[in-house]
Write a protein that holds these residues in place. Structure first.
Motif, PDB file in Angstrom:
ATOM      1  N   ASP A  40       0.931  -1.230   0.021  1.00  0.00           N
ATOM      2  CA  ASP A  40       0.099   0.114   0.094  1.00  0.00           C
ATOM      3  C   ASP A  40       0.766   1.089  -0.146  1.00  0.00           C
ATOM      4  O   ASP A  40       0.372   2.481   0.487  1.00  0.00           O
ATOM      5  CB  ASP A  40      -0.947   0.055   1.248  1.00  0.00           C
ATOM      6  N   GLN A  97      -2.508   7.713   3.565  1.00  0.00           N
ATOM      7  CA  GLN A  97      -3.982   6.960   3.690  1.00  0.00           C
ATOM      8  C   GLN A  97      -3.892   5.669   3.622  1.00  0.00           C
ATOM      9  O   GLN A  97      -4.779   4.969   3.071  1.00  0.00           O
ATOM     10  CB  GLN A  97      -4.955   7.554   2.657  1.00  0.00           C
ATOM     11  N   ARG A  98      -2.908   4.919   4.148  1.00  0.00           N
ATOM     12  CA  ARG A  98      -3.047   3.402   4.414  1.00  0.00           C
ATOM     13  C   ARG A  98      -4.140   3.020   5.320  1.00  0.00           C
ATOM     14  O   ARG A  98      -4.338   1.618   5.376  1.00  0.00           O
ATOM     15  CB  ARG A  98      -1.439   3.113   4.811  1.00  0.00           C
ATOM     16  N   ARG A  99      -4.668   3.865   6.059  1.00  0.00           N
ATOM     17  CA  ARG A  99      -5.720   3.426   6.983  1.00  0.00           C
ATOM     18  C   ARG A  99      -5.236   2.106   8.084  1.00  0.00           C
ATOM     19  O   ARG A  99      -5.701   1.184   8.053  1.00  0.00           O
ATOM     20  CB  ARG A  99      -6.869   3.150   6.408  1.00  0.00           C
ATOM     21  N   SER A 100      -3.868   2.136   8.596  1.00  0.00           N
ATOM     22  CA  SER A 100      -3.280   1.423   9.467  1.00  0.00           C
ATOM     23  C   SER A 100      -2.789   1.945  10.669  1.00  0.00           C
ATOM     24  O   SER A 100      -2.257   3.254  10.644  1.00  0.00           O
ATOM     25  CB  SER A 100      -2.188   0.527   8.679  1.00  0.00           C
ATOM     26  N   ALA A 101      -3.210   1.512  11.799  1.00  0.00           N
ATOM     27  CA  ALA A 101      -2.489   1.974  13.267  1.00  0.00           C
ATOM     28  C   ALA A 101      -1.124   1.842  13.470  1.00  0.00           C
ATOM     29  O   ALA A 101      -0.471   2.083  14.313  1.00  0.00           O
ATOM     30  CB  ALA A 101      -3.391   1.191  14.203  1.00  0.00           C
ATOM     31  N   ASN A 137      -1.869   8.255   7.819  1.00  0.00           N
ATOM     32  CA  ASN A 137      -2.120   6.799   7.922  1.00  0.00           C
ATOM     33  C   ASN A 137      -3.055   6.150   8.899  1.00  0.00           C
ATOM     34  O   ASN A 137      -3.202   5.114   8.749  1.00  0.00           O
ATOM     35  CB  ASN A 137      -0.708   6.281   7.857  1.00  0.00           C
ATOM     36  N   GLY A 138      -3.202   7.154  10.006  1.00  0.00           N
ATOM     37  CA  GLY A 138      -3.972   6.682  11.145  1.00  0.00           C
ATOM     38  C   GLY A 138      -2.847   5.782  12.175  1.00  0.00           C
ATOM     39  O   GLY A 138      -3.631   4.946  12.819  1.00  0.00           O
ATOM     40  N   GLU A 191      -1.337   5.216  15.431  1.00  0.00           N
ATOM     41  CA  GLU A 191      -1.912   5.519  16.674  1.00  0.00           C
ATOM     42  C   GLU A 191      -0.463   5.213  17.730  1.00  0.00           C
ATOM     43  O   GLU A 191      -0.498   5.975  18.915  1.00  0.00           O
ATOM     44  CB  GLU A 191      -2.681   4.425  17.029  1.00  0.00           C
ATOM     45  N   ASN A 230      -1.450  12.151  11.634  1.00  0.00           N
ATOM     46  CA  ASN A 230      -1.837  11.019  12.243  1.00  0.00           C
ATOM     47  C   ASN A 230      -2.616  11.006  13.434  1.00  0.00           C
ATOM     48  O   ASN A 230      -3.183  11.983  13.962  1.00  0.00           O
ATOM     49  CB  ASN A 230      -0.548   9.936  12.414  1.00  0.00           C
ATOM     50  N   LYS A 231      -2.662   9.942  14.436  1.00  0.00           N
ATOM     51  CA  LYS A 231      -3.549   9.769  15.665  1.00  0.00           C
ATOM     52  C   LYS A 231      -2.577   9.621  17.084  1.00  0.00           C
ATOM     53  O   LYS A 231      -2.887   8.871  17.762  1.00  0.00           O
ATOM     54  CB  LYS A 231      -4.700   8.689  15.510  1.00  0.00           C
TER      55      LYS A 231
END
Length: 683
Positions: free
Chosen positions: A26, A39-43, A61-62, A64, A85-86
């Motif tokens: 990704d 924007q992989r949407r992985s923590a 990417n999200g 955390e 990110n978070k």
């Protein structure tokens, strides 16, 4: 030969094979040393990043959390972007294995504190971005060891204090939009600092020792603070090329305070309640390239007529042009200052009168005088170097006499109100304090004679000193608007510019707190375009410029206002009513036509009945009368006996949709019994 070509082919193909196989899932690997994971949407951090990677972009990417194992084997990494990110915390020494890291971006996360050992082992770090987080505290030793740091950005956090920054090589420090009301020389041990940004931190004064210690300071932002006066230390400061004073409650500037800032290239004096700029302002900054004077209540009188001309002559960019507008007089209220011509500022018109004597001929400029109804002197309002509110009061004008008509004292200058300041034929003058007064004609009243009585006022006398100019047709207009959209008409803009390849639309909301510009790109084949997603009951400014060129070149602007949300419901009801009316008119017309036809049929039947009554006085069909006549003839033996067939006509005709229409004209009128017994067939 084949043995020689085989290694060569492998050398050419091998990098691509390694690149495609080494790129994490990704992610995009445009070059062997740069990886982009957006924007992989992985923590978690992606696995399998090659050891030769120098730039790793992991924004949005999200992610955390971080751990030291995430960066094992990345000793060559120089750029790490973890923004948006978070992340809520940074573990101690989490970046210690990144021995070559020079740029670290942690902005727009949810980090709340910086511990003592967060950035330990990062001796080569040059840029650290921590802005737009929720940081409340920073350990006093958090930045120890960052001796090579060049840029530190901490704006947009919740800091109330700052640790001592001992950074000998630091060039840029951004602390905007925190709460740090006091800042002294001991807090910033940064002798080489070039750019200091302290906007919106709550300063009530600017520490003299702090500014004096920054010998290399070139950029200073102290906007949106609580400074009630121009900082005295800046009167003695040299070397500033950028200064932002916007939004402080210091009131109008004393421009002589800026006389030592001759090297200034960018200046922002927005929102300082400036009513004008003295012409001496143009001499203070010979190197000025960008100027921002937005959100000031400018009096667009003759004393400001030099300003637009100076901007054009010196090629100075006026930032936030659409927010730089006139406040007074009413004829100019709301107009963009930069777009006004010299005549729009109401300067007195000069004429040339030639007088001759026996020996010489002299051309003497004569000022246009006031109307005959004006009998009081008009004081002049002008700036001087001590204050921008001082007023000079010239002597009353001396009436012309035959002996003095051949010459006019050129030193006496009279200044008058701008044309059309007073409405409905009112006469404008300045009182002894330099304020505008309007003498209203009968039938009008108000500050500017703007209110009329019921009786129509007498027409105003034409002002011969003012030349009527036909307004130019705007290149872009708004044709209609709803609560959330504006329809733009770009026909003329495209027609006047056949070279256009595309259009850049720039629009911003002038009614709300967020006035940031938004841009759209349109093809030149769009003569109309609807801006959507706007705020209701708001005024928008929309500018069009050629796509690919700077926005200030050939830019044409207009204003449009969105309606209130409740107006949409009224408009919708009006549309429904209009549609209902459109549908009812044909229906009523058809109904009237049917009534007329039915009336005609009734008249025909009535006439036939009357004729039948005239012969037999029977209420029957013509076919029945003929049958009776046949029977009567048979009884007398006049005709041979024959079986007569009675033909009953169909009363209705079947249409294609199984509906039945009564024949408008029939050959026979049927009896009520026959009509009741006959039923139409569907077959």
């Amino acid at each position: 030969m084949k043995l020689f070509l085989t290694p060569l082919v492998l050398v050419l193909i091998l990098p691509d094979v390694i690149l495609s196989s080494a790129c994490p899932r990704d992610c995009s690997c445009s070059t062997p040393e740069s990886i982009l994971c957006f924007q992989r949407r992985s923590a978690t951090i992606p696995q399998g990043v090659p050891s030769f990677t120098r730039s790793l972009y992991l924004f949005a990417n999200g992610i955390e959390g971080l751990s030291t194992e995430d960066f094992d084997g990345l000793e060559n990494l120089e750029m790490l972007d973890l923004s948006q990110n978070k992340l809520t915390e940074l573990p101690d020494r989490v970046f210690e294995t990144l021995a070559s890291l020079r740029n670290l971006d942690l902005s727009a996360n949810q980090i709340t504190q910086i511990s003592e050992d967060c950035f330990q082992g990062m001796a080569l770090l040059e840029r650290l971005y921590l802005y737009s987080n929720h940081i409340k505290t920073i350990h006093p030793a958090a930045f120890n060891g960052l001796e090579n740091l060049l840029e530190l950005k901490l704006q947009g956090n919740q800091l109330t204090s700052l640790p001592v920054l001992s950074m000998p090589r630091l060039l840029l420090l951004d602390l905007r939009f925190n709460v740090i009301p006091t800042l002294g020389a001991s807090d910033l041990q940064t002798p080489n600092l070039e750019s200091l940004k302290l906007g919106g931190v709550g300063l009530t004064n600017l520490n003299k020792d702090l500014i004096d210690s920054l010998k290399n300071l070139h950029e200073l932002d102290i906007s949106r603070n609580q400074l009630e006066a121009f900082p005295p230390v800046l009167k003695e400061t040299h070397g500033l090329i950028y200064l932002n004073l916007a939004g402080n409650p210091m009131g109008p500037l004393q421009f002589q305070d800026l006389k030592n800032l001759g090297e200034m290239q960018e200046l922002d004096v927005s929102s300082l309640s400036l009513q004008g700029l003295p012409e001496e302002f143009s001499q203070l900054f010979p190197h000025l390239r960008k100027l921002t004077v937005a959100e000031n209540p400018f009096n667009c009188l003759c004393t400001l007529a030099w300003f637009p001309r100076w901007l054009r002559a010196q090629s100075i960019t006026l930032e936030r042009t659409e927010e730089t507008r006139c406040h007074f007089p009413p004829i100019n209220a709301g107009k963009v200052v930069e777009r006004l011509e010299h005549r729009d500022f109401g300067c007195p018109t000069t004429t040339t009168v030639t007088t001759s004597t026996v020996k010489t001929t002299a051309a003497i400029p004569v000022r246009v005088t006031t109307p005959a109804s004006a009998t009081t002197a008009i004081p002049a309002h002008r700036f001087n170097e001590n204050s921008d509110k001082d007023v000079d009061y010239p002597l009353p004008p001396v009436p012309a006499t035959p002996s003095s008509s051949s010459g006019v004292d050129s030193d006496e200058e009279q200044r008058f109100c701008p044309s059309h300041t007073c409405l409905n034929g009112g006469t404008c003058r300045l009182d002894q304090y330099g304020q505008v007064e309007c003498t209203c004609p009968p039938g009008t009243y108000g500050f500017y004679c703007e209110i009329r009585n019921d009786s129509p006022p007498s027409p105003p006398e034409p002002d011969l000193s003012v030349t009527t100019v036909t307004p130019n047709i705007p290149d872009i207009t708004s044709r209609q608007a709803t609560s959330t959209s504006i329809l733009l008409d770009l026909h003329r803009y495209i027609e006047m510019r056949p070279y256009l390849r595309g259009i850049r639309l720039t629009y911003r909301n002038l009614s709300g707190p967020d006035r940031r510009p938004n841009q759209l790109s349109l093809p030149a084949s769009y003569p109309e375009y609807r801006l959507r997603g706007l705020n209701p009951n708001s005024t928008y400014t929309v500018c069009a410029s050629p796509l690919g060129a700077p926005s200030s070149i050939d830019s044409v602007c207009t204003q449009a206002r969105t309606t209130d949300e409740k107006d949409d419901s009224v408009t919708g009801a009006q549309i429904v009513n209009k549609k209902m009316a459109t549908m009812l008119v044909p229906a009523v017309a058809i109904l009237l036509l049917l009534v007329l036809i039915a009336t005609a049929v009734g008249v025909v039947c009535y006439v036939r009945k009357k004729r039948a009554k005239g012969h037999l006085d029977l209420d029957c069909e013509p076919s029945q009368v003929e049958l009776d006549g046949v029977k009567a003839g048979l009884g007398n033996g006049a005709l041979p006996q024959k079986q007569t067939q009675l033909m009953i006509p169909e009363p209705a005709v079947q249409s294609g949709n199984l509906e039945y229409e009564v024949l408008l004209l029939q050959d026979h009128c049927m009896s009520s019994k026959i009509m009741s017994s006959h039923k139409p067939s569907y077959f």
